[in-house]
Design a protein around this motif. Structure first.
Motif, PDB file in Angstrom:
ATOM      1  N   ILE A 115       0.862  -1.174   0.000  1.00  0.00           N
ATOM      2  CA  ILE A 115       0.000   0.000   0.000  1.00  0.00           C
ATOM      3  C   ILE A 115       0.901   1.227   0.000  1.00  0.00           C
ATOM      4  CG2 ILE A 115      -0.209   0.026   2.518  1.00  0.00           C
ATOM      5  CD1 ILE A 115      -3.120   0.985   2.088  1.00  0.00           C
ATOM      6  N   SER A 116       0.549   2.197  -0.791  1.00  0.00           N
ATOM      7  CA  SER A 116       1.311   3.431  -0.891  1.00  0.00           C
ATOM      8  C   SER A 116       0.433   4.572  -0.401  1.00  0.00           C
ATOM      9  CB  SER A 116       1.727   3.658  -2.350  1.00  0.00           C
ATOM     10  OG  SER A 116       2.338   4.926  -2.492  1.00  0.00           O
ATOM     11  N   CYS A 117       0.933   5.367   0.557  1.00  0.00           N
ATOM     12  CA  CYS A 117       0.138   6.443   1.145  1.00  0.00           C
ATOM     13  C   CYS A 117       0.893   7.763   1.126  1.00  0.00           C
ATOM     14  CB  CYS A 117      -0.221   6.110   2.592  1.00  0.00           C
ATOM     15  SG  CYS A 117      -1.227   4.639   2.771  1.00  0.00           S
ATOM     16  N   THR A 118       0.146   8.830   1.089  1.00  0.00           N
ATOM     17  CA  THR A 118       0.687  10.176   1.174  1.00  0.00           C
ATOM     18  C   THR A 118      -0.321  11.053   1.900  1.00  0.00           C
ATOM     19  OG1 THR A 118       1.667  11.995  -0.077  1.00  0.00           O
ATOM     20  CG2 THR A 118      -0.252  10.932  -1.052  1.00  0.00           C
ATOM     21  N   SER A 172      -8.537  17.165  -0.566  1.00  0.00           N
ATOM     22  CA  SER A 172      -8.853  16.062  -1.480  1.00  0.00           C
ATOM     23  C   SER A 172      -7.611  15.276  -1.871  1.00  0.00           C
ATOM     24  CB  SER A 172      -9.527  16.601  -2.744  1.00  0.00           C
ATOM     25  OG  SER A 172     -10.778  17.156  -2.416  1.00  0.00           O
ATOM     26  N   CYS A 173      -7.833  13.993  -2.129  1.00  0.00           N
ATOM     27  CA  CYS A 173      -6.758  13.090  -2.543  1.00  0.00           C
ATOM     28  C   CYS A 173      -6.558  13.164  -4.049  1.00  0.00           C
ATOM     29  CB  CYS A 173      -7.112  11.651  -2.166  1.00  0.00           C
ATOM     30  SG  CYS A 173      -7.096  11.370  -0.391  1.00  0.00           S
ATOM     31  N   PRO A 174      -5.336  12.875  -4.512  1.00  0.00           N
ATOM     32  CA  PRO A 174      -5.091  12.819  -5.954  1.00  0.00           C
ATOM     33  C   PRO A 174      -5.858  11.655  -6.599  1.00  0.00           C
ATOM     34  CG  PRO A 174      -3.013  12.609  -4.702  1.00  0.00           C
ATOM     35  CD  PRO A 174      -4.137  12.648  -3.732  1.00  0.00           C
ATOM     36  N   SER A 175      -5.998  11.720  -7.887  1.00  0.00           N
ATOM     37  CA  SER A 175      -6.710  10.684  -8.631  1.00  0.00           C
ATOM     38  C   SER A 175      -6.065   9.320  -8.396  1.00  0.00           C
ATOM     39  CB  SER A 175      -6.672  11.032 -10.115  1.00  0.00           C
ATOM     40  OG  SER A 175      -7.301  10.025 -10.867  1.00  0.00           O
ATOM     41  N   GLY A 176      -6.895   8.291  -8.206  1.00  0.00           N
ATOM     42  CA  GLY A 176      -6.413   6.928  -8.002  1.00  0.00           C
ATOM     43  C   GLY A 176      -6.149   6.577  -6.549  1.00  0.00           C
ATOM     44  N   GLU A 189     -15.370   9.309  -1.014  1.00  0.00           N
ATOM     45  CA  GLU A 189     -14.190   8.456  -0.830  1.00  0.00           C
ATOM     46  C   GLU A 189     -12.862   9.153  -1.099  1.00  0.00           C
ATOM     47  OE1 GLU A 189     -14.785   4.987  -3.235  1.00  0.00           O
ATOM     48  OE2 GLU A 189     -16.350   4.188  -1.936  1.00  0.00           O
ATOM     49  N   THR A 190     -12.883  10.430  -1.504  1.00  0.00           N
ATOM     50  CA  THR A 190     -11.639  11.096  -1.874  1.00  0.00           C
ATOM     51  C   THR A 190     -11.409  12.432  -1.176  1.00  0.00           C
ATOM     52  OG1 THR A 190     -12.708  12.159  -3.761  1.00  0.00           O
ATOM     53  CG2 THR A 190     -11.616  10.047  -4.175  1.00  0.00           C
ATOM     54  N   ALA A 206      -5.717  15.110   4.586  1.00  0.00           N
ATOM     55  CA  ALA A 206      -6.294  13.836   4.140  1.00  0.00           C
ATOM     56  C   ALA A 206      -5.144  12.834   3.993  1.00  0.00           C
ATOM     57  CB  ALA A 206      -7.008  14.002   2.818  1.00  0.00           C
ATOM     58  N   ARG A 207      -5.303  11.663   4.562  1.00  0.00           N
ATOM     59  CA  ARG A 207      -4.333  10.575   4.353  1.00  0.00           C
ATOM     60  C   ARG A 207      -4.857   9.784   3.165  1.00  0.00           C
ATOM     61  NH1 ARG A 207       0.895   9.718   4.834  1.00  0.00           N
ATOM     62  NH2 ARG A 207       1.417   7.550   5.273  1.00  0.00           N
ATOM     63  N   CYS A 208      -4.078   9.778   2.070  1.00  0.00           N
ATOM     64  CA  CYS A 208      -4.517   9.197   0.811  1.00  0.00           C
ATOM     65  C   CYS A 208      -3.682   7.964   0.497  1.00  0.00           C
ATOM     66  CB  CYS A 208      -4.365  10.223  -0.304  1.00  0.00           C
ATOM     67  SG  CYS A 208      -5.166  11.802   0.069  1.00  0.00           S
ATOM     68  N   CYS A 209      -4.357   6.850   0.205  1.00  0.00           N
ATOM     69  CA  CYS A 209      -3.651   5.591  -0.041  1.00  0.00           C
ATOM     70  C   CYS A 209      -4.179   4.905  -1.302  1.00  0.00           C
ATOM     71  CB  CYS A 209      -3.813   4.646   1.153  1.00  0.00           C
ATOM     72  SG  CYS A 209      -3.143   5.305   2.696  1.00  0.00           S
ATOM     73  N   GLN A 210      -3.317   4.037  -1.848  1.00  0.00           N
ATOM     74  CA  GLN A 210      -3.702   3.188  -2.972  1.00  0.00           C
ATOM     75  C   GLN A 210      -2.931   1.884  -2.893  1.00  0.00           C
ATOM     76  OE1 GLN A 210      -2.724   4.864  -6.751  1.00  0.00           O
ATOM     77  NE2 GLN A 210      -0.584   5.190  -6.242  1.00  0.00           N
ATOM     78  N   LEU A 211      -3.521   0.821  -3.423  1.00  0.00           N
ATOM     79  CA  LEU A 211      -2.840  -0.468  -3.507  1.00  0.00           C
ATOM     80  C   LEU A 211      -2.025  -0.506  -4.778  1.00  0.00           C
ATOM     81  CD1 LEU A 211      -5.755  -2.793  -2.385  1.00  0.00           C
ATOM     82  CD2 LEU A 211      -3.818  -2.035  -1.024  1.00  0.00           C
ATOM     83  N   VAL A 212      -0.771  -0.907  -4.669  1.00  0.00           N
ATOM     84  CA  VAL A 212       0.095  -0.963  -5.851  1.00  0.00           C
ATOM     85  C   VAL A 212       0.711  -2.334  -5.995  1.00  0.00           C
ATOM     86  CG1 VAL A 212       0.596   1.464  -6.004  1.00  0.00           C
ATOM     87  CG2 VAL A 212       2.002   0.027  -4.524  1.00  0.00           C
TER      88      VAL A 212
END
Length: 110
Positions: A52-55, A65-69, A89-90, A104-110
């Motif tokens: 998982i990658s978070c920023t 707001s979180c970046p796209s994806g 959700e964003t 906002a803590r923003c995460c995605q699965l990579v």
């Protein structure tokens, strides 16, 4: 003497009770087989996400707001505000009347 409905059902109930153990095993075997069949028919992703990658994204005001994806996994608000919600959700939304920043803590699965 006329047989009552209860006296007619008694032998049937006794037979059912005596065979309950064998019937249960058969039902368990059938259910297990159905589950195996259903699982075999599913398409599984052979390469599931491995990390998982978070920023964190901080903005002034009540929204961030979180970046796209990416998706919000948590929020923080300035001035000690602990009331927030996630929109679509964003986006983090701080609910206090006075807030100087929102993260906002923003995460995605990579």
């Amino acid at each position: 003497m006329k047989p009552t409905p209860c006296s007619l059902l008694m032998p049937i109930l006794l037979l059912l009770l005596m065979s309950a153990g064998r019937t249960q095993q058969s039902l368990d075997a059938i259910v297990d087989e159905k589950i195996k069949d259903a699982l075999q028919g599913l398409e599984c992703n052979p390469h599931p996400p491995t990390r998982i990658s978070c920023t964190s994204v901080t903005n002034s005001g009540k929204l961030s707001s979180c970046p796209s994806g990416t998706f919000v996994t948590g929020c923080a608000c300035g001035y000690g505000c602990g009331s927030w919600d996630i929109r679509r959700e964003t986006t983090c939304h701080c609910q206090c009347s006075v807030v100087d920043w929102t993260t906002a803590r923003c995460c995605q699965l990579v």
